[in-house]
Design a protein around this motif. Sequence first.
Motif, PDB file in Angstrom:
ATOM      1  N   GLN A  95       0.861  -1.177   0.000  1.00  0.00           N
ATOM      2  CA  GLN A  95       0.000   0.000   0.000  1.00  0.00           C
ATOM      3  C   GLN A  95       0.895   1.224   0.000  1.00  0.00           C
ATOM      4  OE1 GLN A  95      -2.675  -0.316   3.328  1.00  0.00           O
ATOM      5  NE2 GLN A  95      -2.913  -2.522   3.027  1.00  0.00           N
ATOM      6  N   SER A  96       0.808   2.005  -1.072  1.00  0.00           N
ATOM      7  CA  SER A  96       1.752   3.101  -1.255  1.00  0.00           C
ATOM      8  C   SER A  96       1.692   4.121  -0.139  1.00  0.00           C
ATOM      9  CB  SER A  96       1.476   3.784  -2.600  1.00  0.00           C
ATOM     10  OG  SER A  96       0.136   4.288  -2.632  1.00  0.00           O
ATOM     11  N   ASN A  97       0.525   4.340   0.458  1.00  0.00           N
ATOM     12  CA  ASN A  97       0.430   5.356   1.500  1.00  0.00           C
ATOM     13  C   ASN A  97       1.068   4.910   2.813  1.00  0.00           C
ATOM     14  OD1 ASN A  97      -1.602   3.421   1.828  1.00  0.00           O
ATOM     15  ND2 ASN A  97      -2.891   4.830   3.003  1.00  0.00           N
ATOM     16  N   GLU A  98       1.393   3.637   2.945  1.00  0.00           N
ATOM     17  CA  GLU A  98       2.017   3.149   4.168  1.00  0.00           C
ATOM     18  C   GLU A  98       3.533   3.030   4.032  1.00  0.00           C
ATOM     19  OE1 GLU A  98       0.743   2.542   7.048  1.00  0.00           O
ATOM     20  OE2 GLU A  98      -1.403   2.664   6.634  1.00  0.00           O
ATOM     21  N   THR A  99       4.046   2.965   2.815  1.00  0.00           N
ATOM     22  CA  THR A  99       5.470   2.724   2.626  1.00  0.00           C
ATOM     23  C   THR A  99       6.332   3.837   3.193  1.00  0.00           C
ATOM     24  OG1 THR A  99       5.384   3.694   0.406  1.00  0.00           O
ATOM     25  CG2 THR A  99       5.095   1.304   0.575  1.00  0.00           C
TER      26      THR A  99
END
Length: 334
Positions: free
Chosen positions: A231-235
Amino acid sequence: MRIQIVLFDGFDLLDAIAPYEVFTAAAMYSDETITVELVSAEGERMVTSGVNHLQIQASSELDLTRKGIILVPGASGSVLDNGPESIPVKLQQATETNLSNLLKEAMMKPEILLSTVCGGSLILAMIGLLEGRHAVTHHMGMGLLSTTNAIPVNARIVDDRNLVTGGAVTSGLDVALYLVERELGPRIAHAVEQLFEYERRGTVWKAEGNIPKENQQENLVEETSHHSYTQSNETENFHGKWDTAISTPIGKLSVLLNLTKIDGQITGTAKQGEDIVTLDNLVLEGNQLKWSMKVSKPMRLNLKFIVSVDGNNMIGEAKAGMLPASKLIGHRIL
């Protein structure tokens, strides 16, 4: 023929004594001169077992100059914790003696047949001798075999040319009887079975014959398990360099993690001493980052990690097969 059964501090009594009985009985029935010895890497000494600390005499040092069989037993101890009496710790301590060098040399000698019972194969695995080799151990240690790049086989006995491994504790009888049949013939082995009123169990697995059809459903499950949930928003939470410490049963392991995001996917490396390895199978699930990583110290292992972050602090665990999970803590340094 010379048969040497290796004792080390914490060894399992039945792993060693059951084969000793079988080989000694085989010597009675054979016209061939057979010697059966209890030895150690250090030479003649009293060796303390892992069962009630019973002491057994090792008559001499493990000798690699003559043709024969070397059998390595497993350890006996606790499987519920990672204290000094636990089996993983006792196996690791055995690898820290000169036994490691002797076993590495033995594996290179075509005139020596190396065999193990139960956790004995884990000793070989921990020092990197089972990479790419088929082997078996106690069912609780099969995962650890995988993490050392061995090829675990769910069989009572696995014959991989100059390496014969056996499963759980009682398989010591089966391993020894099979070795008697392999080296001295089925008539001698049958005579020993009649004497002991015990018949060897199961099929000896070899990499021979037709290959069974693969289970397609298992393959489907395996492929699904490798699906990425990044999930890009968590990376962004994991991005950066992390100074971490892993509290293993045999001491702290310092690892410098470098996590970056490329095209929306998180990648990373780990530096341990002078060694730098790539983090494999990086997957972000919710607020947890998972990956696998090969380490060479304190032993050769494939570790599986699960971590989470809170600001600049990281916490999680590393796991390798039957070994207890090791706590990981760290902080972001860049």
